[in-house]
Design an enzyme around this catalytic site. Sequence first.
Site, mmCIF file in Angstrom:
data_model
loop_
_atom_site.group_PDB
_atom_site.id
_atom_site.type_symbol
_atom_site.label_atom_id
_atom_site.label_comp_id
_atom_site.label_asym_id
_atom_site.label_seq_id
_atom_site.Cartn_x
_atom_site.Cartn_y
_atom_site.Cartn_z
ATOM 1 N N ALA A 73 39.731 39.561 34.045
ATOM 2 C CA ALA A 73 39.969 37.949 33.911
ATOM 3 C C ALA A 73 41.176 37.777 33.123
ATOM 4 C CB ALA A 73 38.743 37.322 33.207
ATOM 5 N N PHE A 101 36.250 35.383 30.400
ATOM 6 C CA PHE A 101 34.956 35.249 30.051
ATOM 7 C C PHE A 101 34.656 35.214 28.932
ATOM 8 C CE2 PHE A 101 30.523 36.718 30.971
ATOM 9 C CZ PHE A 101 29.978 35.827 31.720
ATOM 10 N N HIS A 119 33.867 42.151 43.026
ATOM 11 C CA HIS A 119 32.935 40.840 42.812
ATOM 12 C C HIS A 119 33.117 39.819 43.632
ATOM 13 C CE1 HIS A 119 32.838 42.651 38.316
ATOM 14 N NE2 HIS A 119 32.036 43.578 39.117
ATOM 15 N N SER A 132 41.210 43.504 30.907
ATOM 16 C CA SER A 132 39.796 43.477 31.169
ATOM 17 C C SER A 132 39.129 43.989 29.889
ATOM 18 C CB SER A 132 39.302 44.388 32.347
ATOM 19 O OG SER A 132 37.696 44.619 32.107
ATOM 20 N N SER A 133 38.030 43.472 29.503
ATOM 21 C CA SER A 133 37.115 43.801 28.371
ATOM 22 C C SER A 133 36.566 45.396 28.785
ATOM 23 C CB SER A 133 36.214 42.822 27.764
ATOM 24 O OG SER A 133 35.302 42.776 28.775
HETATM 25 P P1 NAD Z 1 36.538 39.659 30.257
HETATM 26 O O1 NAD Z 1 36.648 38.010 29.825
HETATM 27 O O2 NAD Z 1 35.291 40.409 29.766
HETATM 28 O O3 NAD Z 1 37.646 40.229 29.234
HETATM 29 C C1 NAD Z 1 39.048 39.806 29.481
HETATM 30 C C2 NAD Z 1 40.034 40.547 28.527
HETATM 31 O O4 NAD Z 1 41.215 40.389 28.558
HETATM 32 C C3 NAD Z 1 39.615 40.209 27.108
HETATM 33 O O5 NAD Z 1 39.611 41.487 26.347
HETATM 34 C C4 NAD Z 1 40.732 39.281 26.423
HETATM 35 O O6 NAD Z 1 41.074 39.617 25.056
HETATM 36 C C5 NAD Z 1 41.963 39.994 27.455
HETATM 37 N N1 NAD Z 1 43.176 39.047 27.677
HETATM 38 C C6 NAD Z 1 43.034 37.852 27.998
HETATM 39 N N2 NAD Z 1 44.036 37.090 28.021
HETATM 40 C C7 NAD Z 1 44.914 38.087 28.155
HETATM 41 C C8 NAD Z 1 46.422 38.199 28.004
HETATM 42 N N3 NAD Z 1 47.011 37.103 28.283
HETATM 43 N N4 NAD Z 1 47.170 39.251 27.768
HETATM 44 C C9 NAD Z 1 46.250 40.474 27.533
HETATM 45 N N5 NAD Z 1 44.970 40.610 27.258
HETATM 46 C C10 NAD Z 1 44.122 39.280 27.589
HETATM 47 O O7 NAD Z 1 37.010 39.665 31.636
HETATM 48 P P2 NAD Z 1 36.398 41.005 32.672
HETATM 49 O O8 NAD Z 1 36.770 42.166 32.067
HETATM 50 O O9 NAD Z 1 37.308 40.616 33.829
HETATM 51 O O10 NAD Z 1 34.921 40.765 32.912
HETATM 52 C C11 NAD Z 1 34.679 39.383 33.220
HETATM 53 C C12 NAD Z 1 33.743 39.285 34.499
HETATM 54 O O11 NAD Z 1 33.813 37.849 35.068
HETATM 55 C C13 NAD Z 1 34.468 40.032 35.803
HETATM 56 O O12 NAD Z 1 33.364 40.539 36.483
HETATM 57 C C14 NAD Z 1 35.074 38.764 36.461
HETATM 58 O O13 NAD Z 1 34.489 38.831 37.989
HETATM 59 C C15 NAD Z 1 34.778 37.541 36.157
HETATM 60 N N6 NAD Z 1 35.689 36.526 35.660
HETATM 61 C C16 NAD Z 1 36.402 36.337 36.572
HETATM 62 C C17 NAD Z 1 37.659 35.268 36.434
HETATM 63 C C18 NAD Z 1 38.820 35.205 37.254
HETATM 64 O O14 NAD Z 1 38.507 35.503 38.333
HETATM 65 N N7 NAD Z 1 39.755 34.792 36.801
HETATM 66 C C19 NAD Z 1 37.490 34.565 35.228
HETATM 67 C C20 NAD Z 1 36.518 34.784 34.236
HETATM 68 C C21 NAD Z 1 35.314 35.676 34.643
#
Ligand code: NAD
Length: 254
Positions: free
Chosen positions: A30, A41, A127, A201-202
Amino acid sequence: MPVLTDLAAQRKALIDEMTMASSIVAFTGAGISTEAGIPDFRSPGSAWTVNKPIPYDAFVASPEVRAEAWRRKFAMDDVSAGAKPATAHIEIAELVRRGRCTRVVTQNIDDLHARAGVPHEHLVELHGNGTYAACISCGTRHELADVRPLFEASGQAPQCRECGAPVKSATVSFGQAMPKHAMQRAAKAATSCDLFLVLGSSLVVFPAASFVDLAKQAGARLVIINREPTGFDDLADWVLRGEIGPVIAGLGAY
Ligand code: NAD
């Protein structure tokens, strides 16, 4: 696990790794889409905290829960309305176009990699995809443009026009089985690249995050670009801690 925070040093490390690599896999979460205006998220204050995803079993069990799931889905769609691919989506699409990046494995459901030009055969959506819906029984595709007005008029969660079963956003909910074909394609990508590049991604959502380990075990170099530490940082050859866009801008040419 060297951690770089200086932008020039981050870009140099990434360019060196990309230049050495013959096959790059981008693994995205995300965080790659926050610069496109879609909230992630887990960052503080995320709109997801008031529109939490509903687990699969609860969705299946009750029409009221399904209606609430649809209300939250459309609320989040409104938050993200108008989002366009960000710098990183565009640079990655360029790497794919040039044959440098063989697969984009994404946890995202926002369709932005495809909209940036990554062809279907190079994209693995672990996903699913939130830009359409599907029947949970027969799989018939339903368009959101049809589902939303009916839902808003009736307040009732949609049912399949073919079989009457519940219709759900074509995404993988918590507790729902992962798509087999996508998992196989991701495993193949992770074990056949020599640079596995994690962007935004986290790495706390499993089984998706396990592909990081798999790639490393298969001998790939590992670079993690993320704002915050992750549980996989110790495995990484480089951790580039900071914003994705400035690090990757222009690197589609490498
Ligand atoms: P997550 O929210 O758990 O982690 C996102 C990570 O990205 C965080 O650690 C954050 O610090 C980092 N981050 C955010 N913006 C950033 C940037 N500009 N530069 C660098 N780092 C940045 O997301 P995840 O690990 O993808 O897991 C969340 C779940 O939720 C996934 O399974 C996904 O399917 C879903 N999700 C998807 C979306 C989307 O499609 N855009 C959005 C939210 C959640």
